[in-house]
Design an enzyme around this catalytic site. Structure first.
Site, PDB file in Angstrom:
ATOM      1  N   ASP A 170       8.363 -13.386  13.389  1.00  0.00           N
ATOM      2  CA  ASP A 170       8.209 -12.577  12.168  1.00  0.00           C
ATOM      3  C   ASP A 170       7.429 -13.415  11.164  1.00  0.00           C
ATOM      4  OD1 ASP A 170       8.525 -10.528  10.266  1.00  0.00           O
ATOM      5  OD2 ASP A 170      10.458 -11.298   9.585  1.00  0.00           O
ATOM      6  N   TYR A 187       3.633 -10.774   4.834  1.00  0.00           N
ATOM      7  CA  TYR A 187       2.599  -9.956   5.471  1.00  0.00           C
ATOM      8  C   TYR A 187       2.380  -8.635   4.717  1.00  0.00           C
ATOM      9  CZ  TYR A 187       2.433 -12.648   9.891  1.00  0.00           C
ATOM     10  OH  TYR A 187       2.239 -13.614  10.856  1.00  0.00           O
ATOM     11  N   GLY A 188       3.439  -8.167   4.055  1.00  0.00           N
ATOM     12  CA  GLY A 188       3.448  -6.800   3.535  1.00  0.00           C
ATOM     13  C   GLY A 188       2.352  -6.462   2.552  1.00  0.00           C
ATOM     14  N   CYS A 190       8.515  -7.586  13.620  1.00  0.00           N
ATOM     15  CA  CYS A 190       7.903  -7.333  12.322  1.00  0.00           C
ATOM     16  C   CYS A 190       7.159  -5.999  12.399  1.00  0.00           C
ATOM     17  CB  CYS A 190       6.929  -8.464  11.985  1.00  0.00           C
ATOM     18  SG  CYS A 190       6.006  -8.186  10.465  1.00  0.00           S
ATOM     19  N   ASN A 191       7.588  -5.057  11.584  1.00  0.00           N
ATOM     20  CA  ASN A 191       6.934  -3.742  11.575  1.00  0.00           C
ATOM     21  C   ASN A 191       5.507  -3.853  11.070  1.00  0.00           C
ATOM     22  OD1 ASN A 191       9.306  -1.426  11.768  1.00  0.00           O
ATOM     23  ND2 ASN A 191      10.039  -3.345  10.911  1.00  0.00           N
ATOM     24  N   THR A 192       5.299  -4.667  10.041  1.00  0.00           N
ATOM     25  CA  THR A 192       3.996  -4.777   9.400  1.00  0.00           C
ATOM     26  C   THR A 192       2.942  -5.270  10.391  1.00  0.00           C
ATOM     27  OG1 THR A 192       5.240  -5.409   7.425  1.00  0.00           O
ATOM     28  CG2 THR A 192       2.848  -5.679   7.338  1.00  0.00           C
ATOM     29  N   CYS A 251      11.469  -2.469   7.976  1.00  0.00           N
ATOM     30  CA  CYS A 251      11.070  -3.866   7.778  1.00  0.00           C
ATOM     31  C   CYS A 251      12.256  -4.672   8.250  1.00  0.00           C
ATOM     32  CB  CYS A 251      10.771  -4.151   6.308  1.00  0.00           C
ATOM     33  SG  CYS A 251      10.570  -5.912   5.968  1.00  0.00           S
ATOM     34  N   THR A 252      12.006  -5.668   9.120  1.00  0.00           N
ATOM     35  CA  THR A 252      13.128  -6.393   9.720  1.00  0.00           C
ATOM     36  C   THR A 252      13.877  -7.265   8.717  1.00  0.00           C
ATOM     37  OG1 THR A 252      11.533  -8.059  10.450  1.00  0.00           O
ATOM     38  CG2 THR A 252      12.198  -6.383  12.060  1.00  0.00           C
TER      39      THR A 252
HETATM   40  N1  DGL Z   1       9.672  -8.475   8.272  1.00  0.00           N
HETATM   41  C1  DGL Z   1       8.396  -7.872   8.150  1.00  0.00           C
HETATM   42  C2  DGL Z   1       8.413  -6.423   8.642  1.00  0.00           C
HETATM   43  O1  DGL Z   1       9.241  -6.048   9.463  1.00  0.00           O
HETATM   44  C3  DGL Z   1       7.639  -7.927   6.856  1.00  0.00           C
HETATM   45  C4  DGL Z   1       7.902  -8.902   5.804  1.00  0.00           C
HETATM   46  C5  DGL Z   1       6.625  -9.337   5.061  1.00  0.00           C
HETATM   47  O2  DGL Z   1       6.132  -8.602   4.186  1.00  0.00           O
HETATM   48  O3  DGL Z   1       6.140 -10.392   5.407  1.00  0.00           O
HETATM   49  O4  DGL Z   1       7.587  -5.632   8.274  1.00  0.00           O
END
Ligand code: DGL
Length: 283
Positions: free
Chosen positions: A18, A50-51, A82-84, A196-197
């Site tokens: 992640d 990442y978001g 990580c969804n993003t 988002c995880t």
């Molecule tokens: N944990 C990440 C997700 O599932 C995103 C967190 C981030 O913005 O870095 O999207």
């Protein structure tokens, strides 16, 4: 595989990845159904969060960091928790790795199937909210459902702080999710997708500060089942589980606190800079 999706005999080495510490929620789910696995963890702390990054920046970063981490950790399967990242660059990561890659899909389908009111909330990073991939999931699995979307970088920050043992105020969490419920049909929302995880780390506080009772659902268990499915039996991996980060210092107190809490020791720093054109340089 057993009927229940519990795979107690599965063996092998998994690398859960992640941007930060959100993926530990997925690592826990994998360990719960595969207790004999070695579940290593990697956080791209050098590029977090990442978001709010541009699609181009992430598309460039993800294959490079994935390859550098796999080169060092040598897992049997790479899990993008990580969804993003998954909703943007799963194909790009798969293209540079020669092991199975499991991605994260926002739990829109199960949310739409189980909502009683047909009104659901989608809580994610701004990146995940604007993705074509997310829009396609909605069209395919939730076409008859009303979806209110909210992208929040603030909740990611709050989740990191909370997991690192810092004081996080209920008011801050309440304010961050409030816009989900402020529309004319906000009171009808009965299910919120934690896409988002990081957000499952705040699940209790989110539930406590919602204006009415809501069910929060995430993809952790589904990712764990898929990981075990693709892993099959890779032979017993040995040694303690390891953690990797992409920034210095390796003993930054917040990160260390979270990793220790989840059973990891001091993380190994991994550099994404490359010598020549092929192999990653390891710090
Ligand atoms: N944990 C990440 C997700 O599932 C995103 C967190 C981030 O913005 O870095 O999207």
């Amino acid at each position: 595989m057993s009927e229940s999706g519990f795979f107690p005999a599965a063996t092998g080495r998994v690398l859960v990845f992640d941007s930060g510490i959100g993926g530990v929620t997925v690592a826990q789910e994998i360990t719960a159904i595969g207790p004999k696995l070695i579940v290593d963890y990697a956080a791209d702390t050098g590029f977090f969060p990442y978001g709010d990054k541009s699609d181009d920046a992430l598309r460039g970063r993800l294959p490079v960091v994935a390859r550098a981490l796999v080169h060092v950790a040598r897992p049997d399967v790479f899990v993008i928790a990580c969804n993003t990242a998954s909703t943007l660059a799963l194909a790009e990561v798969r293209a540079v790795l020669d092991i199975p890659v499991v991605g994260t899909v926002p739990a829109i389908k199960p949310a739409a199937e189980t909502s009683q009111t047909g009104h659901i909330g989608l809580l994610a990073t701004p990146g995940t909210i604007r993705r074509d991939y997310t829009q396609r999931l909605i069209e395919e699995f939730a076409a008859d459902t009303e979806i209110v979307k909210l992208g929040s970088v603030e909740l990611v920050r709050l989740a990191e702080a909370f997991a690192a043992g810092e004081e996080v105020s209920r008011d801050a969490v309440a304010a961050a999710q409030a816009p989900l419920f402020e529309g004319p049909d906000g009171a009808k929302i009965d299910t919120v997708v934690l896409a988002c995880t990081h957000f499952p780390l705040l699940r209790e506080m989110l539930a406590d500060t919602a204006p009415h009772p809501v069910r929060y659902i995430d993809s952790g268990e589904a990712i764990a089942r898929q990981t075990l499915r693709v892993l099959e039996d890779r032979g017993a991996a040995t040694g303690p589980k390891a953690a990797y980060i992409t920034s210095e210092p390796a003993d930054e107190p917040g990160t260390m606190h979270v990793l220790n809490r989840f059973g990891y020791r001091r993380p190994v720093p991994v550099s994404t800079r490359r010598k020549g054109t092929t192999s990653p340089e390891v710090a």
